[in-house]
Design an enzyme around this catalytic site. Structure first.
Site, mmCIF file in Angstrom:
data_model
loop_
_atom_site.group_PDB
_atom_site.id
_atom_site.type_symbol
_atom_site.label_atom_id
_atom_site.label_comp_id
_atom_site.label_asym_id
_atom_site.label_seq_id
_atom_site.Cartn_x
_atom_site.Cartn_y
_atom_site.Cartn_z
ATOM 1 N N SER A 100 -9.813 -0.554 7.009
ATOM 2 C CA SER A 100 -9.225 -0.331 5.678
ATOM 3 C C SER A 100 -8.580 -1.550 5.030
ATOM 4 O O SER A 100 -8.295 -1.539 3.837
ATOM 5 C CB SER A 100 -8.194 0.794 5.748
ATOM 6 O OG SER A 100 -8.849 2.035 5.763
ATOM 7 N N LYS A 114 0.842 -1.198 0.000
ATOM 8 C CA LYS A 114 0.000 0.000 0.000
ATOM 9 C C LYS A 114 0.880 1.251 0.000
ATOM 10 O O LYS A 114 1.931 1.278 0.658
ATOM 11 C CB LYS A 114 -0.902 -0.029 1.236
ATOM 12 C CG LYS A 114 -1.942 1.078 1.292
ATOM 13 C CD LYS A 114 -2.832 0.891 2.520
ATOM 14 C CE LYS A 114 -3.915 1.947 2.621
ATOM 15 N NZ LYS A 114 -4.779 1.757 3.810
ATOM 16 N N SER A 116 -9.692 1.673 2.807
ATOM 17 C CA SER A 116 -8.825 2.447 1.944
ATOM 18 C C SER A 116 -7.756 1.626 1.223
ATOM 19 O O SER A 116 -7.163 2.110 0.261
ATOM 20 C CB SER A 116 -8.150 3.545 2.760
ATOM 21 O OG SER A 116 -7.269 2.990 3.710
#
Lengths: 498, 96
Positions: free
Chosen positions: A182, A83, A158
């Site tokens: 997330s 990420k 996210s």
């Protein structure tokens, strides 16, 4: 044509590569071939490293094992996506924000160093909601990421890029971060396995902070075993993070919990307040089916009522925004980040311009509200009160774990929404986190696994356990995964290419 | 919260956080803030008398590493992110 190596789970790839390291090159080729076919639509990656550098990494790790021996490297030759809020020295890290559009980190996160030491190859950095603030990956400052099960729908967020890259076979597994769901939200929406570890199990060194008392780095994978292996690599004490827990490495062998038989006769609690209000009917009936499967395995399931749960969401948002306003105070546009030329301006001008132009609307909103709930006159009413409700919630959840091993719930209250459907109303967006924020507020682990397919859309099942119960969560999740045959799922949209 | 006090706190918070609100987004921001504050006000319904606040997950080992010097970050790797620099220093605005 060569066998599809990219379909293989992580735990099989490492065994194959051990015997035939030359297969790594074919595996890299197949992964890039797939990425070339699907990435222009899905857009999981913000930065994809170039093939030449990746092949070079592969040659280096092969050279190293030929010199020093294989030493049971847990991620040998495996392509992992990371990420874009986890820093890697020399590789652009943006947090999906204009603020960090061209930021090149001078150091590497501990979790990334650990996967590299186990022979992983970093494929690239994945898209996300800006600074991890969002639940759909539509808040990225660069572009949206699409769900491979239906490209007209959001992948969750996210960590949407990491989940999509994993679900669509654009990598074998990935790292995400979870502040209020997330990792689990995009895992649920993409049919993957995602785990938010116990607070302090994984070092946050090199995770760009959003809400530091809530967040953890965790694994996203296509099988429970793969997630367990990845967590065993990234977990453990790190002197660079004073909140990381002093855990003996022998306790981190999560793969040993991935057995077909239950290690415990799990007592499962279902909190009524997590299955009723705000939960779509399709999700409710799917969850009932999941409970029947668990009950058929001989586990006792009780429904309990915990009224305080309905306050978890506002508590979470007050605390997350307060911490965001403090953590994001570092962005001044002078030392790094979105820059305003300094000539003829004051310090206040520079900071205000950089922050107003560099941050997107949701980030600005959360910083401003966070400053408000911490400001004199409102601190007691909001931040302090929320921290007290957090304590009440902690006590009640802890009390529940004196009688039960696991709390089961739907991960998400709805099926993946269509693109643009939720993004305009912040409260609708926040409501998607209703079942995931509890684990972050309380600091306990939570896993989301695929529990059902409705039409062509995946549904996630969440198990929460007491602190450091990750092994048991993997065990129960694997038993469910075996019975439901929902592992290594291939989304229709990518099936022609995998 | 009345509209006037909402406007005044939004302006105060925007000053505190050094984030400007553009005129064309002001109305939209005020509306969403009002909704979010109403949502936060749900917590006013709970009795929290005599409850100790919880600021961090309570499971902490509190280990601190030994205080010994280690090599710091490479200056060139850090300065690569600085847009305005002079003689190895970061250039900021002139202090009046």
């Amino acid at each position: 044509m060569a066998r599809k190596l990219i379909r293989e789970p992580l735990y099989r790839l490492t065994q194959e590569f051990k015997d035939q390291p030359e297969l790594i090159e074919e595996y890299i080729y197949q992964t890039f071939d797939l990425i070339n076919k699907v990435e222009n639509v899905l857009k999981a990656y913000i930065t994809l490293r170039n093939l030449k550098n990746i092949n070079l990494d592969a040659r280096n790790i092969i050279k190293e094992i030929r010199k020093n021996g294989y030493k049971n490297k847990k991620l040998f030759g495996v392509l992992i996506a990371v990420k874009d809020n986890i820093v890697i020295k020399g590789i652009r890290t943006t947090c999906a924000s204009k603020m960090l559009n061209d930021f090149i980190p001078p150091y590497t996160a501990t979790a990334v160093n650990k996967i590299l030491r186990e022979g992983a190859i970093i494929l690239g950095k994945t898209n996300m909601d800006e600074f991890a603030m969002g639940s759909t990956t539509e808040n990225s400052a660069f572009f949206i990421t699409r769900n491979p099960w239906d490209p007209e729908r959001v992948p969750g967020g996210s960590s949407g890029g990491s989940a999509v890259a994993t679900a669509a076979y654009e990598c074998t597994a990935s790292l995400g971060s979870d502040t209020g769901g997330s990792i689990r939200a995009p895992a649920a929406f993409t049919g993957t396995v995602g785990l938010k570890p116990t607070y302090g199990l994984v070092s946050r060194y090199g995770l760009i902070a959003y809400a530091n008392s809530l967040e953890q780095i965790g694994p996203i994978a296509r099988t429970v075993r793969d997630a367990a292996i990845l967590l065993s690599v990234i977990g453990g004490y790190d002197p660079k993070d004073s909140t990381s827990l002093a855990i003996n490495r022998s306790k981190l062998d999560y793969e040993s919990y991935v057995t077909e038989e239950p290690i415990k006769k799990y007592r499962i609690a279902v909190i009524k307040e997590m299955t009723e209000e705000g939960i779509d009917n399709t999700i409710k009936s799917s969850f009932s089916k999941a409970l029947s499967k668990l009950s058929n395995e001989g586990f006792d399931i009780d429904e309990v009522s915990l009224p305080i749960i309905k306050y978890a969401l506002p508590t979470y948002y007050i605390i997350a925004m307060a911490e965001a306003s403090s953590n994001l105070a570092r962005y001044d546009g002078i030392r790094y980040g979105y820059h305003i030329p300094v000539e003829g301006k004051t310090w206040t001008d520079i900071y205000s311009l950089a922050r107003s132009e560099g941050f997107g609307p949701e980030v600005r909103r959360r910083i401003i509200i966070g400053s408000f709930v911490l400001s004199a006159g409102y601190y007691d009413q909001y931040y302090l009160r929320a921290s007290k409700v957090r304590k009440l919630l902690y006590d009640e959840i802890r009390n529940l774990f004196s009688k039960y091993d696991v709390i089961a719930s739907p991960t998400m209250p709805i099926l993946p929404p269509r693109l643009g459907e939720k993004i305009t109303d912040p409260l609708q967006l926040y409501a998607m986190d209703v079942n995931t924020v509890v684990a972050n507020l309380v600091g306990i682990p939570a896993i989301s696994i695929p529990s059902d397919l409705i039409g062509d859309l995946p549904v996630g099942l969440q198990f929460m356990g007491p602190e450091l119960s990750e092994g048991y969560l993997f065990n129960l999740a694997h038993i469910y995964e075996m019975k439901s045959h929902l592992q290594s799922l291939v989304p229709n949209w990518v099936s022609a290419h995998v | 919260m009345s509209k006037d006090s909402l406007i005044s706190w939004v302006e105060r918070a925007s000053k505190l956080s050094l984030i400007k609100i553009r005129d064309d987004e002001r109305e939209d921001i005020l509306n969403s803030f009002q909704k979010i504050i109403d949502f936060f006000n749900e917590l006013l319904k709970i009795n929290v008398d005599d409850v100790e606040p919880l600021f961090m997950a309570p499971k902490q080992d509190g280990l601190l590493r030994e205080e010994k010097p280690e090599p710091s970050l490479n200056i060139d790797d850090v300065m690569i992110n600085v847009k305005e620099k002079e003689d190895g220093y970061i250039k900021g605005p002139r202090t009046a």
